[in-house]
Write a protein that holds these residues in place. Structure first.
Motif, short mmCIF file in Angstrom:
data_model
loop_
_atom_site.label_atom_id
_atom_site.label_comp_id
_atom_site.label_asym_id
_atom_site.label_seq_id
_atom_site.Cartn_x
_atom_site.Cartn_y
_atom_site.Cartn_z
N GLN A 1 -9.11 2.02 -1.39
CA GLN A 1 -9.30 0.58 -1.48
C GLN A 1 -9.49 0.14 -2.94
OE1 GLN A 1 -11.32 -1.12 2.38
NE2 GLN A 1 -12.38 0.75 1.80
N GLY A 2 -10.64 0.45 -3.52
CA GLY A 2 -10.86 0.04 -4.89
C GLY A 2 -11.09 -1.45 -5.02
N ARG A 3 -10.79 -1.97 -6.19
CA ARG A 3 -11.08 -3.36 -6.52
C ARG A 3 -10.00 -4.32 -6.04
NH1 ARG A 3 -13.17 -5.37 -12.53
NH2 ARG A 3 -14.46 -7.08 -11.75
N GLY A 4 -8.78 -3.79 -5.87
CA GLY A 4 -7.65 -4.67 -5.56
C GLY A 4 -7.31 -4.80 -4.09
N ILE A 5 -7.97 -4.02 -3.23
CA ILE A 5 -7.72 -4.08 -1.78
C ILE A 5 -8.92 -4.76 -1.14
CG2 ILE A 5 -7.32 -2.76 0.33
CD1 ILE A 5 -5.02 -2.52 -1.59
N TYR B 1 -3.56 4.09 -7.57
CA TYR B 1 -3.92 4.81 -6.36
C TYR B 1 -4.33 3.88 -5.22
CZ TYR B 1 -4.11 8.92 -9.42
OH TYR B 1 -3.80 9.91 -10.30
N GLU B 2 -4.59 2.63 -5.52
CA GLU B 2 -5.07 1.71 -4.48
C GLU B 2 -3.98 1.49 -3.43
OE1 GLU B 2 -6.76 -1.83 -6.18
OE2 GLU B 2 -8.39 -0.71 -7.12
N GLY B 3 -4.40 1.56 -2.17
CA GLY B 3 -3.48 1.38 -1.06
C GLY B 3 -2.83 2.68 -0.59
N GLN B 4 -2.96 3.75 -1.36
CA GLN B 4 -2.36 5.02 -0.97
C GLN B 4 -3.31 5.83 -0.09
OE1 GLN B 4 0.12 7.20 -3.78
NE2 GLN B 4 -0.45 5.75 -5.40
N TYR B 5 -2.72 6.70 0.72
CA TYR B 5 -3.53 7.61 1.52
C TYR B 5 -4.10 8.70 0.62
CZ TYR B 5 -1.76 5.54 5.84
OH TYR B 5 -1.48 4.68 6.86
N SER B 6 -5.40 8.92 0.75
CA SER B 6 -6.06 9.91 -0.10
C SER B 6 -5.40 11.27 -0.01
CB SER B 6 -7.54 10.02 0.27
OG SER B 6 -8.20 8.80 0.10
N LYS B 7 -5.00 11.66 1.20
CA LYS B 7 -4.41 12.99 1.40
C LYS B 7 -3.09 13.15 0.64
CE LYS B 7 -2.28 11.63 5.83
NZ LYS B 7 -0.88 11.57 5.32
N ASP B 8 -2.41 12.03 0.39
CA ASP B 8 -1.12 12.11 -0.31
C ASP B 8 -1.27 12.24 -1.82
OD1 ASP B 8 0.18 11.83 2.12
OD2 ASP B 8 0.42 9.66 1.92
N ILE B 9 -2.44 11.93 -2.34
CA ILE B 9 -2.67 12.02 -3.79
C ILE B 9 -3.88 12.89 -4.10
CG2 ILE B 9 -1.55 9.81 -4.38
CD1 ILE B 9 -4.39 8.54 -4.34
N GLN B 10 -4.19 13.82 -3.20
CA GLN B 10 -5.39 14.62 -3.36
C GLN B 10 -5.38 15.43 -4.65
OE1 GLN B 10 -8.06 14.26 -1.11
NE2 GLN B 10 -9.01 15.11 -2.95
N ASP B 11 -4.24 15.97 -5.03
CA ASP B 11 -4.17 16.76 -6.27
C ASP B 11 -4.49 15.88 -7.47
OD1 ASP B 11 -3.51 19.01 -4.85
OD2 ASP B 11 -1.36 18.91 -5.30
N GLU B 12 -3.93 14.67 -7.50
CA GLU B 12 -4.18 13.75 -8.61
C GLU B 12 -5.65 13.34 -8.66
OE1 GLU B 12 -1.78 13.54 -6.41
OE2 GLU B 12 0.12 12.90 -7.33
N LEU B 13 -6.23 13.09 -7.48
CA LEU B 13 -7.64 12.72 -7.42
C LEU B 13 -8.52 13.87 -7.89
CD1 LEU B 13 -7.79 10.83 -3.99
CD2 LEU B 13 -7.95 9.81 -6.27
#
Length: 213
Positions: free
Chosen positions: A23-27, A91-103
């Protein structure tokens, strides 16, 4: 100096929380039904203390959580953009599992002390701390000796409390959080005393009831 009680709450659950999207600030998601139940459970728990003022970010999930509690106590709700969640940029709006390496990579860099590092298109922990800390100092000064409800966001709670409690931003991951969790701090004018961190047992009534088969 009178004691100021800060009841910091992470906002209730949204559908993005439930399905694991950033989510973050923009969602600007509203609460789902579980989130509303969590807010009502929080209001019930706080009856043992009483609330004099409610404060939230400008985002729906925070304002709605705080509003449910504020309505119960018939107190004013103040909302501030400076208390919005950290900006997670691309990263906002993306599924956490899809960017787990980046996170994982950016979390590791933050833990190494690179707290001025921002996610692309977003902001850094140190930038978020600057805005939230300034606003919270003014809130505490304006409501000295009161019981203050503050509804914030997961990463912002980690940032703010790691600073207030002397951990340092590189150790913010040690501050655990979950939707509806409660953090009770007492401010005596010089230092914070921890009453509880990430308290969740008051939320049991908000969980779906199990039906025997």
């Amino acid at each position: 100096m009178p004691i100021t009680n800060l009841f910091i709450i992470r906002h209730g659950e949204t559908e993005y929380n439930r399905i694991g999207r950033m989510q973050g600030r923009g969602i600007d998601q509203p609460l789902n039904e579980t989130g509303r139940l969590q807010a009502r459970a929080t209001a019930k728990y706080l009856k043992d203390f009483g609330i004099d003022i409610a404060v939230s970010s400008s985002l729906k999930r925070s304002k709605e959580t705080a509003g449910i509690v504020a309505d119960d106590y018939k107190v004013n709700l103040l909302s501030y953009k400076e208390l919005d969640e950290i900006d997670f940029g691309i990263y906002e709006g993306q599924y956490s599992k899809d960017i787990q390496d980046e996170l994982d990579t950016i979390h590791e860099r933050w833990q190494k002390g690179e707290v001025h590092l921002a996610i692309e298109g977003g902001e850094s922990p140190s930038q978020a701390l600057d805005r939230v800390s300034r606003r919270m100092v003014s809130v505490i000064e304006e409501h000295e000796g009161k019981n203050i409800l503050v509804v914030l966001h997961g990463r912002l709670i980690r940032i703010l409390l790691s600073y207030w409690l002397g951990y340092g931003l590189e150790r913010m991951h040690e501050i655990k959080h979950s939707n509806g969790a409660l953090y009770h701090l007492k401010w005596n004018g010089k230092a914070f005393e921890i009453v509880c961190l990430n308290k969740t047992d008051h939320l049991q009534e908000s969980l779906p009831k199990k039906v025997d088969s």
